[in-house]
Design a protein around this motif. Structure first.
Motif, PDB file in Angstrom:
ATOM      1  N   UNK A   4      -8.134   0.452 -18.833  1.00 48.87           N
ATOM      2  CA  UNK A   4      -6.753  -0.030 -18.765  1.00 48.87           C
ATOM      3  C   UNK A   4      -6.297  -0.100 -17.308  1.00 48.87           C
ATOM      4  N   UNK A   5      -6.649   0.935 -16.565  1.00 45.12           N
ATOM      5  CA  UNK A   5      -6.262   0.955 -15.149  1.00 45.12           C
ATOM      6  C   UNK A   5      -6.960  -0.144 -14.357  1.00 45.12           C
ATOM      7  N   UNK A   6      -8.203  -0.416 -14.694  1.00 47.17           N
ATOM      8  CA  UNK A   6      -8.899  -1.531 -14.025  1.00 47.17           C
ATOM      9  C   UNK A   6      -8.076  -2.800 -14.237  1.00 47.17           C
ATOM     10  N   UNK A   7      -7.606  -2.974 -15.472  1.00 43.62           N
ATOM     11  CA  UNK A   7      -6.753  -4.125 -15.775  1.00 43.62           C
ATOM     12  C   UNK A   7      -5.527  -4.160 -14.876  1.00 43.62           C
ATOM     13  N   UNK A   8      -4.891  -2.989 -14.719  1.00 45.65           N
ATOM     14  CA  UNK A   8      -3.714  -2.906 -13.851  1.00 45.65           C
ATOM     15  C   UNK A   8      -4.051  -3.326 -12.417  1.00 45.65           C
ATOM     16  N   UNK A   9      -5.135  -2.778 -11.905  1.00 46.72           N
ATOM     17  CA  UNK A   9      -5.509  -3.088 -10.523  1.00 46.72           C
ATOM     18  C   UNK A   9      -5.785  -4.576 -10.355  1.00 46.72           C
TER      19      UNK A   9
ATOM     20  N   UNK B 103      -9.752   1.152  -6.795  1.00 48.90           N
ATOM     21  CA  UNK B 103      -8.815   2.218  -6.479  1.00 48.90           C
ATOM     22  C   UNK B 103      -8.699   2.378  -4.960  1.00 48.90           C
ATOM     23  N   UNK B 104      -9.857   2.286  -4.299  1.00 48.07           N
ATOM     24  CA  UNK B 104      -9.885   2.464  -2.853  1.00 48.07           C
ATOM     25  C   UNK B 104      -9.129   1.323  -2.164  1.00 48.07           C
ATOM     26  N   UNK B 105      -9.343   0.116  -2.678  1.00 45.45           N
ATOM     27  CA  UNK B 105      -8.686  -1.051  -2.082  1.00 45.45           C
ATOM     28  C   UNK B 105      -7.171  -0.963  -2.186  1.00 45.45           C
ATOM     29  N   UNK B 106      -6.699  -0.367  -3.265  1.00 41.97           N
ATOM     30  CA  UNK B 106      -5.257  -0.361  -3.488  1.00 41.97           C
ATOM     31  C   UNK B 106      -4.815   1.048  -3.837  1.00 41.97           C
ATOM     32  N   UNK B 107      -4.459   1.777  -2.815  1.00 44.93           N
ATOM     33  CA  UNK B 107      -4.264   3.212  -3.004  1.00 44.93           C
ATOM     34  C   UNK B 107      -2.904   3.555  -3.630  1.00 44.93           C
ATOM     35  N   UNK B 108      -2.663   3.006  -4.828  1.00 40.28           N
ATOM     36  CA  UNK B 108      -1.391   3.296  -5.492  1.00 40.28           C
ATOM     37  C   UNK B 108      -1.640   4.271  -6.640  1.00 40.28           C
ATOM     38  N   UNK B 109      -0.770   5.255  -6.763  1.00 39.96           N
ATOM     39  CA  UNK B 109      -0.899   6.208  -7.872  1.00 39.96           C
ATOM     40  C   UNK B 109      -0.271   5.620  -9.126  1.00 39.96           C
ATOM     41  N   UNK B 110      -1.090   4.787  -9.781  1.00 41.64           N
ATOM     42  CA  UNK B 110      -0.599   4.080 -10.954  1.00 41.64           C
ATOM     43  C   UNK B 110      -0.170   4.968 -12.068  1.00 41.64           C
ATOM     44  N   UNK B 111      -0.999   5.984 -12.293  1.00 38.96           N
ATOM     45  CA  UNK B 111      -0.790   6.833 -13.455  1.00 38.96           C
ATOM     46  C   UNK B 111       0.636   7.357 -13.461  1.00 38.96           C
ATOM     47  N   UNK B 112       1.110   7.851 -12.318  1.00 39.69           N
ATOM     48  CA  UNK B 112       2.463   8.397 -12.288  1.00 39.69           C
ATOM     49  C   UNK B 112       3.509   7.299 -12.245  1.00 39.69           C
ATOM     50  N   UNK B 113       3.276   6.277 -11.415  1.00 39.85           N
ATOM     51  CA  UNK B 113       4.323   5.264 -11.247  1.00 39.85           C
ATOM     52  C   UNK B 113       4.604   4.493 -12.535  1.00 39.85           C
ATOM     53  N   UNK B 114       3.570   4.225 -13.322  1.00 40.61           N
ATOM     54  CA  UNK B 114       3.822   3.466 -14.554  1.00 40.61           C
ATOM     55  C   UNK B 114       4.538   4.305 -15.601  1.00 40.61           C
TER      56      UNK B 114
END
Ligand code: DGT
Ligand code: CA
Ligand code: CA
Ligand code: ZN
Length: 582
Positions: A11-16, A85-96
């Protein structure tokens, strides 16, 4: 290794990928994630038995995703994911998790303000950097601030709806250990609270159990695949932390104490305190080992015996909150709570016509497999553009389609009907999003607030009251606007809403997904003699079962069969609402 872990990563890959504006791929990854998250079989097992081919056979999983799953199984990593994840260092888990923040907004917050986690988001709010952003504004900034506050408050507690499947799985596994006679999940889980702090497992073993057996049970518990940390391990109690971050206790007791222990550890603490007082008054002592007279244990094997000896009726766990249930049990006057088997249909489901994934036939099929006699199709209406809301023309067309499906059931003598419903939006001025000419053609109209939450209490109340005056309305959906774990209620004078509901004979919905109404309101509504419905709010086949959580909520609010409209059978419902369906 768990299906859920893989689902989360996909799912996170999808987000990225969405963040990088890659076309099509995000949806493919997220679709696969949803399928895997709902898979009955362990993905590990599928791979062991059938290899890569087995993975590719999972619906929505193509070759490239299957290979990534294989990589994860073999190495515990997915290089592609780590790279993204490395390319886009955003903490998705918390922000979403912040209500109102989707991928698009997170992307802009990052691009324009460099926000990558909750901490930098909070700093940006403090220095008012968000409000000036195009299409954000003061209101959005304030909303985000409140959403973060909400997140912090609910930290550390888990939503029952999200965690119960994990608990059930572990419970079943514990049942299979040699020497285990009984397993019970006690604590807030057994009381079916909306959120739980930790899980309290109880195991009953034979009275002459040997030390080796207990050792085996404890060893199995602390070495389960979900365990990330063993907090303690003893011969009566062990504690672990799971991958989800959830603490779990296991207590092992002899059968002679099993009832006393299940009573004690089910709680609530408040319920137990009163019970202990009653015991003392009667000259007994009550603890987790039993009910004692002098030093002799006179009860302990089962809960019923303990309650009975104290002059009480056995109390359903959902009611054990010291909110009047002990008095009722002393008077032998406890309500007979609604059960899942009592539910004969659902009035809150979304089809493929709006955001859902099923055709009308598939929805009927899913409902029949739930044992239902009817299913109300309640798609959103046109103002909800993102949900692909239906307009008048769509509703009329859908009605024809429903007639066609129903005719098939009638012709083949199947006791099941689809109902023409709608989840009509209450507009800002309290009018409805669909004209009366079309509402009139429906079997029932349910109404909802989906926007404009931030207004005064008076305005919100008047808006809903006005909508409730529409003569075709039969259900007010999720009356307080709360979404468990996401959003608090909006400000509204519920007393006025209840009075209007009573006057107009409009049912209030217990929404399974949102946990709105809360149990306190269910109680109040029941006492006022207002009817309720329990709605799953499902958008997909596997969500029909979410009705469970609405039933739990109803039970915690003392609701009985007679209080819930969708416990009526089809004939009863036709009479009650005077429906003219074939
Ligand atoms: P939670 O975990 O916060 O969702 O809520 P519970 O109710 O599961 O609470 P927990 O795990 O601390 O304890 C489980 C049960 O054990 C609780 O419901 C009642 C019982 N218990 C725990 N501590 C006490 C106590 O100090 N006195 C009494 N009478 N019972 C207690
Ligand atoms: Ca607990
Ligand atoms: Ca506990
Ligand atoms: Zn809905």
């Amino acid at each position: 290794m768990l299906n859920q872990d893989i689902a989360k990563i996909l799912f996170e890959i999808g987000d990225y990928l969405e963040l990088q504006d890659v076309p099509f791929k995000p949806k493919a990854y997220q679709q696969a994630a949803i399928v895997i998250d709902n898979l009955e079989e362990s993905i590990n097992k599928i791979y062991e038995e059938k290899g890569l081919k087995g993975l590719e056979d999972i619906p929505s999983v193509g070759n490239s995703i299957a290979e990534k799953i294989e990589e994860y199984i073999k190495t515990g990593n997915i290089a592609y994911y780590d790279e993204l994840k490395k390319q886009s260092p955003i903490d998705f888990e918390s922000l979403t998790k912040v209500e109102g923040l989707g991928i698009r907004k997170i992307k802009r917050l990052y691009d324009e303000l460099g926000i990558r986690d909750i901490k930098s988001l909070e700093e940006a709010i403090k220095s008012h950097k968000i409000a000036p952003m195009f299409r954000f504004g003061e209101k959005t900034e304030k909303n985000i601030e409140e959403a973060i506050e909400f997140l912090k408050q609910s930290k550390g507690r888990f939503l029952l709806r999200e965690i119960l499947p994990v608990i059930n799985k572990i419970e079943n596994r514990l049942k299979g250990i040699k020497g285990v006679v009984k397993v019970l999940v006690t604590g807030s889980t057994r009381r079916r609270k909306e959120t739980i702090g930790d899980v309290d497992f109880l195991i009953g073993v034979s009275n002459d159990v040997d030390r080796y057996t207990i050792e085996t049970i404890m060893n199995t518990f602390v070495s389960m695949e979900e365990v990330v940390k063993v907090v303690s391990k003893g011969d009566t109690r062990s504690s672990i932390k799971t991958v989800q971050g959830l603490d779990m206790d296991l207590r092992v007791v002899r059968l002679s104490s099993f009832g006393a222990a299940s009573q004690y550890f089910t709680g609530s603490k408040e319920h137990n305190i009163i019970l202990r007082k009653i015991a003392i008054k009667k000259g007994f002592k009550l603890n987790e080992y039993g009910l004692f007279k002098n030093d002799a244990r006179i009860r302990g094997e089962d809960e019923e015996g303990i309650y009975e000896k104290l002059g009480l009726e056995w109390v359903d766990p959902e009611l054990r909150e010291n909110q009047g249930e002990i008095e009722l049990s002393q008077d032998k006057n406890l309500p007979e709570l609604i059960k899942k088997e009592d539910i004969k249909g659902d009035f809150h489901c979304h089809s493929g016509w709006d955001g859902g994934e099923l055709t009308l036939e598939e929805m009927a099929e899913a409902a029949i497999s739930m044992g239902y006699e009817y299913l109300g199709i309640s798609d959103h209406t046109k103002v909800l553009k993102i949900e692909n809301g239906l307009d008048e023309g769509d509703l009329l067309k859908q009605g024809k389609e429903i007639d066609r499906v129903n005719k098939r059931f009638k012709d083949s003598n199947i006791q099941f009907r689809l109902l023409k419903g709608s989840e009509v939006d209450i507009l800002k001025d309290g009018s409805l999003d669909i004209t009366d000419e079309v509402l009139k053609t429906l079997d029932y109209v349910s109404i909802s607030i989906h926007s404009g939450f931030k207004t005064t209490k008076e305005e919100m109340t008047d808006r809903i009251l006005k909508a409730m005056d529409n003569p075709y309305v039969k259900i007010l959906n999720h009356p307080t606007g709360k979404i468990l774990g996401k959003r608090d209620s909006f400000e509204v004078d519920l007393e006025k809403i209840f009075i209007k509901a009573k006057e107009r004979n409009i049912a209030l919905e217990i929404n399974s997904y949102r946990a709105d109404l809360s149990s306190q309101y269910v109680r109040a509504v029941k006492d006022l003699g207002i009817m309720m419905t329990i709605g799953s709010d499902s958008h997909a086949r596997n969500e029909f079962d979410d009705i469970d959580y609405g039933v739990f909520q109803a039970r915690r609010g003392c609701a009985e069969k007679k209080n819930i409209i969708n416990s009526m059978d089809l004939v009863g419902l036709k009479n009650y609402w005077k429906l003219k369906i074939i």
